[in-house]
Design a protein around this motif. Structure first.
Motif, PDB file in Angstrom:
ATOM      1  N   LYS A 135      -4.524 -18.230  -6.474  1.00  0.00           N
ATOM      2  CA  LYS A 135      -4.352 -17.233  -5.456  1.00  0.00           C
ATOM      3  C   LYS A 135      -3.387 -16.124  -5.986  1.00  0.00           C
ATOM      4  O   LYS A 135      -3.594 -15.087  -5.788  1.00  0.00           O
ATOM      5  CB  LYS A 135      -3.624 -17.867  -4.383  1.00  0.00           C
ATOM      6  N   CYS A 136      -2.437 -16.652  -6.858  1.00  0.00           N
ATOM      7  CA  CYS A 136      -1.522 -15.608  -7.570  1.00  0.00           C
ATOM      8  C   CYS A 136      -2.476 -14.436  -8.292  1.00  0.00           C
ATOM      9  O   CYS A 136      -2.406 -13.335  -8.321  1.00  0.00           O
ATOM     10  CB  CYS A 136      -0.749 -15.928  -8.428  1.00  0.00           C
ATOM     11  N   MET A 137      -3.409 -15.298  -9.195  1.00  0.00           N
ATOM     12  CA  MET A 137      -4.061 -14.385 -10.243  1.00  0.00           C
ATOM     13  C   MET A 137      -5.117 -13.415  -9.316  1.00  0.00           C
ATOM     14  O   MET A 137      -5.378 -12.444  -9.723  1.00  0.00           O
ATOM     15  CB  MET A 137      -4.937 -15.561 -11.098  1.00  0.00           C
ATOM     16  N   GLN A 138      -5.593 -14.032  -8.360  1.00  0.00           N
ATOM     17  CA  GLN A 138      -6.567 -13.193  -7.376  1.00  0.00           C
ATOM     18  C   GLN A 138      -5.771 -12.114  -6.770  1.00  0.00           C
ATOM     19  O   GLN A 138      -6.264 -10.944  -7.020  1.00  0.00           O
ATOM     20  CB  GLN A 138      -7.092 -14.037  -6.147  1.00  0.00           C
ATOM     21  N   ALA A 139      -4.444 -12.247  -6.378  1.00  0.00           N
ATOM     22  CA  ALA A 139      -3.885 -11.160  -5.555  1.00  0.00           C
ATOM     23  C   ALA A 139      -3.339 -10.116  -6.865  1.00  0.00           C
ATOM     24  O   ALA A 139      -3.679  -8.737  -6.495  1.00  0.00           O
ATOM     25  CB  ALA A 139      -2.416 -11.792  -5.162  1.00  0.00           C
ATOM     26  N   LYS A 141      -2.106 -28.451  -6.076  1.00  0.00           N
ATOM     27  CA  LYS A 141      -1.491 -27.557  -5.556  1.00  0.00           C
ATOM     28  C   LYS A 141      -1.018 -26.310  -6.379  1.00  0.00           C
ATOM     29  O   LYS A 141      -1.283 -25.188  -6.001  1.00  0.00           O
ATOM     30  CB  LYS A 141      -0.326 -27.847  -4.785  1.00  0.00           C
ATOM     31  N   ALA A 142      -0.537 -26.732  -7.524  1.00  0.00           N
ATOM     32  CA  ALA A 142      -0.368 -25.731  -8.498  1.00  0.00           C
ATOM     33  C   ALA A 142      -1.348 -25.042  -9.219  1.00  0.00           C
ATOM     34  O   ALA A 142      -1.420 -23.648  -9.119  1.00  0.00           O
ATOM     35  CB  ALA A 142       0.436 -26.643  -9.837  1.00  0.00           C
ATOM     36  N   LYS A 143      -2.598 -25.785  -9.167  1.00  0.00           N
ATOM     37  CA  LYS A 143      -3.888 -24.755  -9.652  1.00  0.00           C
ATOM     38  C   LYS A 143      -4.002 -23.943  -8.426  1.00  0.00           C
ATOM     39  O   LYS A 143      -4.481 -22.895  -8.706  1.00  0.00           O
ATOM     40  CB  LYS A 143      -4.959 -25.942  -9.864  1.00  0.00           C
TER      41      LYS A 143
END
Length: 103
Positions: A58-62, A51-53
């Motif tokens: 997702k944060c990096m993609q955003a 889940k952390a990965k």
């Protein structure tokens, strides 16, 4: 300078790794009376890390998408600014040429 960036990246990775380890350990390890994780603890830890990965990706993609949009907007504004400045420069050149020819 490149070495500084590498060290910063390593430090950031290790901080993130430690954060995930602490978080998943706190959430998933229920007892310290065994030398190994129970099946439930191991499953919980595995799910927690996955889940952390996923959240990190997702944060990096955003972030990347936001950076690309910001860069595109910046380039469009710079092009518009340059386009509005070029006609003025061209008209000054034409006026100078006309004035030079008249003399």
């Amino acid at each position: 300078m490149d070495e500084e960036v590498q060290m910063k990246n390593i430090k950031e990775f290790l901080q993130n790794y430690n954060k995930i380890t602490d978080e998943c350990f706190s959430q998933c390890v229920f007892t310290l009376s065994h030398s190994r994780l129970t099946e439930d603890e191991a499953l919980c830890a595995s799910n927690c890390v996955q889940k952390a990965k996923f959240v990190d990706q997702k944060c990096m993609q955003a972030f990347i998408e936001h950076q690309q949009q910001s860069m595109q907007k910046f380039m469009e504004e710079a092009n518009q600014k340059q386009a509005t400045q070029e006609p003025a420069a061209d008209s000054n050149t034409v006026e100078t040429k006309i004035n030079t020819e008249m003399v």
